[in-house]
Scaffold this motif. Structure first.
Motif, PDB file in Angstrom:
ATOM      1  N   ILE A 219      50.763  28.442  66.478  1.00  0.00           N
ATOM      2  CA  ILE A 219      51.325  29.696  65.983  1.00  0.00           C
ATOM      3  C   ILE A 219      52.830  29.742  66.227  1.00  0.00           C
ATOM      4  N   LYS A 220      53.264  29.261  67.384  1.00  0.00           N
ATOM      5  CA  LYS A 220      54.694  29.277  67.713  1.00  0.00           C
ATOM      6  C   LYS A 220      54.949  28.255  68.799  1.00  0.00           C
ATOM      7  N   LYS A 221      56.163  27.684  68.801  1.00  0.00           N
ATOM      8  CA  LYS A 221      56.563  26.779  69.865  1.00  0.00           C
ATOM      9  C   LYS A 221      58.059  26.905  70.086  1.00  0.00           C
ATOM     10  N   GLY A 222      58.463  26.632  71.292  1.00  0.00           N
ATOM     11  CA  GLY A 222      59.858  26.761  71.655  1.00  0.00           C
ATOM     12  C   GLY A 222      60.012  26.780  73.173  1.00  0.00           C
ATOM     13  N   TYR A 223      61.270  26.909  73.623  1.00  0.00           N
ATOM     14  CA  TYR A 223      61.555  26.902  75.058  1.00  0.00           C
ATOM     15  C   TYR A 223      61.383  28.307  75.624  1.00  0.00           C
ATOM     16  N   LEU A 224      60.736  28.368  76.805  1.00  0.00           N
ATOM     17  CA  LEU A 224      60.561  29.619  77.548  1.00  0.00           C
ATOM     18  C   LEU A 224      60.780  29.338  79.035  1.00  0.00           C
ATOM     19  N   TYR A 225      61.180  30.372  79.744  1.00  0.00           N
ATOM     20  CA  TYR A 225      61.276  30.293  81.205  1.00  0.00           C
ATOM     21  C   TYR A 225      60.001  30.866  81.798  1.00  0.00           C
ATOM     22  N   LYS A 226      59.430  30.129  82.811  1.00  0.00           N
ATOM     23  CA  LYS A 226      58.178  30.556  83.441  1.00  0.00           C
ATOM     24  C   LYS A 226      58.372  30.629  84.958  1.00  0.00           C
ATOM     25  N   GLU A 236      62.493  26.282  82.990  1.00  0.00           N
ATOM     26  CA  GLU A 236      62.395  26.214  81.534  1.00  0.00           C
ATOM     27  C   GLU A 236      61.376  25.154  81.130  1.00  0.00           C
ATOM     28  N   TYR A 237      60.486  25.511  80.198  1.00  0.00           N
ATOM     29  CA  TYR A 237      59.459  24.610  79.679  1.00  0.00           C
ATOM     30  C   TYR A 237      59.447  24.707  78.150  1.00  0.00           C
ATOM     31  N   TRP A 238      58.917  23.652  77.554  1.00  0.00           N
ATOM     32  CA  TRP A 238      58.649  23.661  76.109  1.00  0.00           C
ATOM     33  C   TRP A 238      57.217  24.155  75.911  1.00  0.00           C
ATOM     34  N   CYS A 239      57.060  25.286  75.286  1.00  0.00           N
ATOM     35  CA  CYS A 239      55.768  25.945  75.180  1.00  0.00           C
ATOM     36  C   CYS A 239      55.235  25.824  73.764  1.00  0.00           C
ATOM     37  N   VAL A 240      53.936  25.549  73.674  1.00  0.00           N
ATOM     38  CA  VAL A 240      53.235  25.435  72.397  1.00  0.00           C
ATOM     39  C   VAL A 240      52.071  26.403  72.434  1.00  0.00           C
ATOM     40  N   TYR A 248      52.357  24.194  78.100  1.00  0.00           N
ATOM     41  CA  TYR A 248      53.790  24.027  78.312  1.00  0.00           C
ATOM     42  C   TYR A 248      54.061  22.623  78.852  1.00  0.00           C
ATOM     43  N   TYR A 249      55.188  22.049  78.400  1.00  0.00           N
ATOM     44  CA  TYR A 249      55.570  20.672  78.695  1.00  0.00           C
ATOM     45  C   TYR A 249      56.982  20.671  79.288  1.00  0.00           C
ATOM     46  N   GLU A 291      54.410  35.312  84.187  1.00  0.00           N
ATOM     47  CA  GLU A 291      55.663  35.938  83.790  1.00  0.00           C
ATOM     48  C   GLU A 291      56.535  34.895  83.086  1.00  0.00           C
ATOM     49  N   PHE A 292      57.046  35.287  81.931  1.00  0.00           N
ATOM     50  CA  PHE A 292      57.893  34.413  81.125  1.00  0.00           C
ATOM     51  C   PHE A 292      59.203  35.127  80.821  1.00  0.00           C
ATOM     52  N   GLY A 293      60.175  34.344  80.368  1.00  0.00           N
ATOM     53  CA  GLY A 293      61.476  34.909  80.002  1.00  0.00           C
ATOM     54  C   GLY A 293      62.102  34.124  78.859  1.00  0.00           C
ATOM     55  N   SER A 294      62.865  34.810  78.022  1.00  0.00           N
ATOM     56  CA  SER A 294      63.563  34.184  76.898  1.00  0.00           C
ATOM     57  C   SER A 294      65.046  34.534  76.972  1.00  0.00           C
ATOM     58  N   GLN A 295      65.821  33.851  76.136  1.00  0.00           N
ATOM     59  CA  GLN A 295      67.264  34.016  76.192  1.00  0.00           C
ATOM     60  C   GLN A 295      67.743  35.323  75.549  1.00  0.00           C
TER      61      GLN A 295
END
Length: 541
Positions: A219-226, A236-240, A248-249, A291-295
């Motif tokens: 559905i969505k992928k991109g970088y997120l802070y966990k 920061e992880y690459w989340c799918v 997350y990778y 808990e996650f975070g974005s820019q």
């Protein structure tokens, strides 16, 4: 496992189609295909039942699908997770691809790599429909609706960074109709990927992106802070995100998996307040809160929406794209049903309106029959009034016509008088012109007579000139002769001088000079006399 068979029916048909001859396939070939399918499903010996299935040595696709449903896929457990079903689908697609790959990959100018073609083949089988051939009801074909093909093409074009033209695709879809596999692949390669500026690596990445969306249900992928569990720091992880899990990778290559969070319908997502530049939100599961975070705020809203959508579609044995496809089909069916209902309602209203019009027409006919005599009387009265008005109007018209005739006659007399005056003036001018012409002819005759007289006089003058020229030539000849004679006389006088006297010499000399009546002779005599006079006075020559 009817769901699994339903999901892989299209790819199995392509394998069957590559083996068939006249809509049937020999059992020996089907036994190999069935054995491979059974091995993938951890079922062994399922191909042996084909020997006793039906009495013929060849099977149609309906018969082969019936055998797979009742002898192979029915042996699988009913309760299987979506992850296992997806793994089974991938393996079955690979086996069927090995069987039909030679027929499906062959083309004149290939652009996609074989791996990309296989991924597009899986997308085609996911969205296509198995329908009966219009020419042969026993034969099936797998076709893709233009709307579904347009979704794939639009996603691929966007991944390539190109501009999507919906109107152009609608025109193309209406001209082609249903897309078979060869037509679908040819359109993607020839229309959207034939640009030489597009690098092959970009094509591979674009196909992988579309494959992730449709097959992997990403559905969505991109970088997120966990936030970590033991250390409360944001990494920061690459989340799918998929309908059933958030994986997350360490990087976007997705080689090193760092964790996986299961998502079901009991999960929820909420925005969270926090300090710093990160925009935080929480994924609440029955076991734990993450808990996650974005820019930025926009990215946080997109992730919250995507996670809620994943939790909403996480249940069931079908993937997100299959549900979306079913929803699109359902919406299309609803639109068609609504269109049919609207059409039926309009037809009913038309029939009711026609019935009402027929009834109104009958009532109008009855009213017309009841009022027929009254209408006839009124018509007669109207006719009489009309005749009276016509007579009155005729009299008025007659008076008007007479007045017009009188005026026209007066105008005609005036025109006639004017024409007579103009004719008289024209005759007068013609007479004057005739007199002028006679005077001109007389003057011309006089001029011609004068010209002839002058011409005659000129000729006489020319003859006179010729005569005078002849006389002048004769006089010149006489002068020449006289000069010769004078010279001779001079010579004689010189010779005779010693024996003559002065007077006698002069007289003798004069007696030798010839006398003529012409002017030239007179001139010669005078010259001779003067010459002789000089000789006489001197007394010597």
């Amino acid at each position: 496992m009817s769901t699994l068979l339903k999901n892989v029916t299209n790819c199995i048909w392509h394998a069957f189609d590559s083996l068939q001859n006249n809509a049937v396939v020999h059992k020996s070939k089907l036994k190999v295909l069935t054995a491979n399918l059974g091995t993938l499903l951890d079922l062994y010996g399922v191909e042996k039942g084909l020997d006793h299935f039906r009495s013929s040595q060849e099977l149609t696709f309906d018969e082969f699908r019936y055998y797979l449903q009742h002898e192979v896929f029915s042996s699988l457990p009913k309760a299987v997770t979506l992850h296992i079903i997806r793994d089974y689908e991938k393996k079955i697609n690979e086996v069927c691809w090995l069987v039909c790959r030679k027929n499906l990959v062959s083309r004149d100018k290939p652009i996609f790599s074989d791996d990309s073609v296989f991924k597009l083949f899986r997308i085609f089988c996911l969205l296509a429909d198995l329908v009966q051939d219009a020419d042969d009801s026993k034969h099936y074909v797998v076709v893709l609706q233009p709307s579904e093909a347009g979704i794939v093409a639009e996603q691929l074009v966007h991944c390539l960074g190109l501009r999507w033209d919906a109107a152009d695709w609608e025109a193309l879809g209406s001209s082609i109709g249903h897309f078979k596999w060869a037509a679908f692949l040819a359109v993607l390669e020839a229309k959207y990927c034939c640009d030489q500026q597009i690098h092959s690596k970009a094509l591979v990445e674009a196909v992988d992106e579309v494959y992730d969306v449709f097959i992997e249900d990403i559905i969505k992928k991109g970088y997120l802070y966990k936030r970590g569990y033991l250390l409360p720091t944001m990494r920061e992880y690459w989340c799918v995100l998929q309908p059933c899990a958030l994986t997350y990778y360490k990087s976007s290559s997705q080689r090193e998996q760092c964790g996986r969070i299961a998502i079901d319908e009991y999960c929820s997502v909420e925005a969270a307040a926090g300090e710093g530049k990160l925009q935080r939100f929480q994924l609440i599961t029955p076991d734990r809160t993450f808990e996650f975070g974005s820019q930025d705020h926009k990215s946080r809203l997109q992730w919250i929406s995507a996670l809620r959508q994943a939790a909403l579609v996480s249940g069931g044995a079908e993937g997100y794209q299959r549900r979306a496809r079913a929803g699109r089909r359902g919406a299309g069916a609803r639109r068609e049903r609504e269109a049919r209902e609207t059409k039926a309602r309009l037809q009913h209203e038309v029939r009711a309106r026609l019935a009402a019009e027929a009834q109104a027409q009958e009532l109008a006919e009855m009213a017309e029959q009841d009022n027929k005599k009254l209408e006839e009387l009124k018509h007669t009265q109207v006719e009489l009034e009309k005749l009276l008005q016509e007579e009155t109007q005729a009299k008025r018209d007659e008076e008007i016509v007479r007045a017009l005739q009188a005026r026209v006659l007066a105008e005609e007399w005036e025109r006639r008088e004017e024409l007579e005056r103009l004719q008289e003036e024209q005759n007068r001018m013609l007479e004057e012109e005739r007199l002028k012409r006679k005077q001109f002819e007389i003057l011309q005759a006089e001029k011609e007579a004068q010209f002839r007289e002058a011409e005659k006089r000129l000729k006489e003058l020319e003859r006179e000139k010729q005569r005078l020229d002849e006389e002048l030539r004769a006089a010149q000849e006489k002068i020449t002769k006289t000069e010769v004679t004078a010279q001779a006389l001079h010579v004689q006088l010189r010779d005779m001088a010693p024996g003559l006297r002065n007077g006698e010499r002069a007289r003798r000399a004069i007696s030798f000079v010839p006398t003529t009546k012409s002017s030239s002779d007179t001139l010669i005599d005078v010259r001779a006399i003067r010459h002789l006079k000089v000789l006489d006075d001197d007394g010597k020559l």
